[in-house]
Design a protein around this motif. Sequence first.
Motif: not given
Length: 874
Positions: A302-304, A373-379, A408-415, A491-496
């Motif tokens: 899924a996207a998240l 998504s929160k596991h150290p081996w994610a991606n 989870r993929r983050f599209f905001n560069p700072a995130a 998450l705050e940088l990505e979603e605000g």
Amino acid sequence: MSTFTPNDLRNGLRGLRWPLRLTWAGMLAEALVQSLWPLMTVVLLVLAALMLGLQDTVIIEVVWGAAVLTAVAALGAFVYALRRFRVPSRGAAMERLDASLPGRPIQAMMDDAAIGTEDEAAMAVWRAHKARMAERAAAARAVPADLRVSKRDPYALRFVAVLAFAVALLFGSIWRVGSVADMAPGAGGLASGPVWEGWAEPPRYTGRPTLYLNDQTAETLDLPKGTLITLRFYGDVGALTLSETVSGRTSDLPAASDPAQDFAVLQAGTIAVDGPGGRAWSVTVRPDDPPEVEILGEPEVAALGEMRLPFGANDDYGVEAGEARIMLDLAAVDRRYGLTIDPDPRAEIVVPLPTPISGDRAAFEENMIDDFSKHPWANLPVKLTLSVLDAAEQQGATAPVDMTLPGRRFFNPAAAAMIEMRRDLLWSKANAPRMAQVMRAVSYQPQDVLRSETIALRVRRLIERLEIHARYGLDDEVQDELAEDLWGLALELEEGVLADALERLRRAQERLQEAMKNGASDEEIAELMDELRRATEEYLQQLQRQQAQEGQQGQDGQQQQQQGESMQMTQDDLQRMMDRIQELMEQGRMAEAAEALQQLQEMMENMRVTQGQQGQGQQSPGQQAMEGLADTLRQQQGLSDQAFRDLQEQFNPGAQAGENQGNEGRNGGQGRGQSHEGQNGQGQGNGDQQQGEGQRAEGNQQGDGSAGNSEEGLAERQQALRDELRRQQGRLPGQGTPEGDAARDALDRAGRAMDDAEQALRNRDLAEAIDNQAQAMEALREGMRSLGEAMAQQEQNQQPGQGTAESDRRAQNRDPLGREQGNNGANSSEGPLAMGPGGAGRARELLDEIRRRSGETERPEVERDYLNRLLDRF
């Protein structure tokens, strides 16, 4: 003055005769129960044991010992009864009855005056007193017996005996009691010769019954591996012996003449009881195969970041449990940047596999769903292994599968930078100094990268903690705290945290643009488009509320008149435009999608929401939803009609499209195909004879060339209709009310039926597809009825306005299907779903035609089965 004579005394005592007798009977019952309960307990326990046949399952010495103990217990109970039992006297019964009455009137009636017998006045008072006591005694009732013996039986042994006897009555037999007589010394049972009994008990998980070996007449036994064999020899020791080759035992063997023999069947062989009445069997072993498990497809992400992995498992007797193990594939990791150093030791991931809660587990398919998504081996590259276990603790596993652990993929560069730093921190604590340097570089000019001063302050605080702990060393607790802070910051940088709907809309558009640049997957695109739709609806609602509060409707109308002609868009137009953007992105046409998204962004920035004035026929959200559902129902009906047309033409290949006798199209026309609208076809279906044959042929060619005239085209149209229903569900009013929830539940059922119909169309199963489409239409009708009830309830709860528009009055005069009603309550022929004044007759004609065709034996079996299902349904 009343007098009390001896006759009155005799009459009063005669009236107490039955209460006194019943009280005495209760006291006798108390004496019997309190003295005989030990003896009754012993008797019931002995009977229960004999009726259950316990004497036949133990050796004779145990039976004799139990008989001696029973005799001692019975003798002790009998002595206890003789010492405790006393027959109650009549005086004791009268004393108990008198004690139950106020003032003891019976004793007072039998008393005589001790003094004052010479004084007539005193005697008159005495006689009056005895008269009152006689009246009280006349109201005497028998005193109930007290049968409680809990003080004498604190462990409730009597109840245990009663329960055991009840179990023996249900599961035992009274005839088994006689078998104990054959065990007495010198009885004829033992003198007749030795006997034996045997049982074969398969493992419980096999579900097979226990076999009584004495009843097995066949010379061959087919037993599951692990079956427990139990043999018992009765009589002289050595008269019966056992020989077997199925257990595989080579050491610690009991004597062949041992009266009790127990062993498990592990291999094929023979079992023989040698001696008088002996038997022999050839045993074949049914092996218990290990379970099997396999991965049925690629993981769906899924996207998240949530992963769904389909798998299947099977076992001959059923799978008990399973698990998935995920290990880091260190050799496949791209060792760059923060991954160049060796990682800290970390245990592999173990996830239990889901199994069916009920039903057969011999073969099943499930989905392992988890979020890593929160596991150290994610991606990062990992190796995945699935394993299952059966009841015999045999294990089956898949070969290790290489995959990238979804995250989870983050599209905001700072995130994305914060998430990369989090990964490096969890990779190794030694990365802390490098992380602090990178984060200082990223946040050098926070106004260009970070969205608010609060976030910039949090980043600086995080950098300071990293530098302090990097100098003095990180422990696991601090590492986890820092990783959690980095995750929340990303998450705050990505979603605000955006309270303003316009800012949320801009943020959703920016995220979608970043997804276009980074090549997002279809699942991520769908998730981001849903977010954009939600943000758009929130923005429109906020803008509408703001204009209503400021009273700008009139000003907007004046501005629009001054500006001349201006483009007007409805919410449906916006939704179609967003659907077009999503379609372009899924097709890989990112340039066109970006241009369309830019146009949408400009329109949303500049638009103002206008509201109709009173009396101008403005529709409420409920009316818009009702009309949308009515249109969906019409389209579903047309799609079902065309699927039925195709099913008919399958059994008449020589006919042209729509030429079958009695073939009916979407619009109710018959034959000739012009009534059957394809996806892009232009046939009118109204029977207009003014059109030329060339024009009708052109329309039919357009329809034939579309995807709608094949099963695949019908499936695409069904999918589009399902997507439209999903969009309408998100805008359905009445949330939180029973009627609104019922409407949503009905539309959920309609959506599932549409999904099933789409799958059936892709499998070219038109009959199943039509069944599912009928279910979808029924659920749509139910949802519209519930929505109509919700709208009516909402109108009742609202206060009437200063004036009701004509459109509102007409909306109130519609039924739940959107059809307008006449003055007498009949449905009008002008409604969107009206069938015309002959609707009932037309329905009867269709039903008669279905009955006629179902009775024609020359029709194919598949078509007649479908027609019979239609008759069962309607």
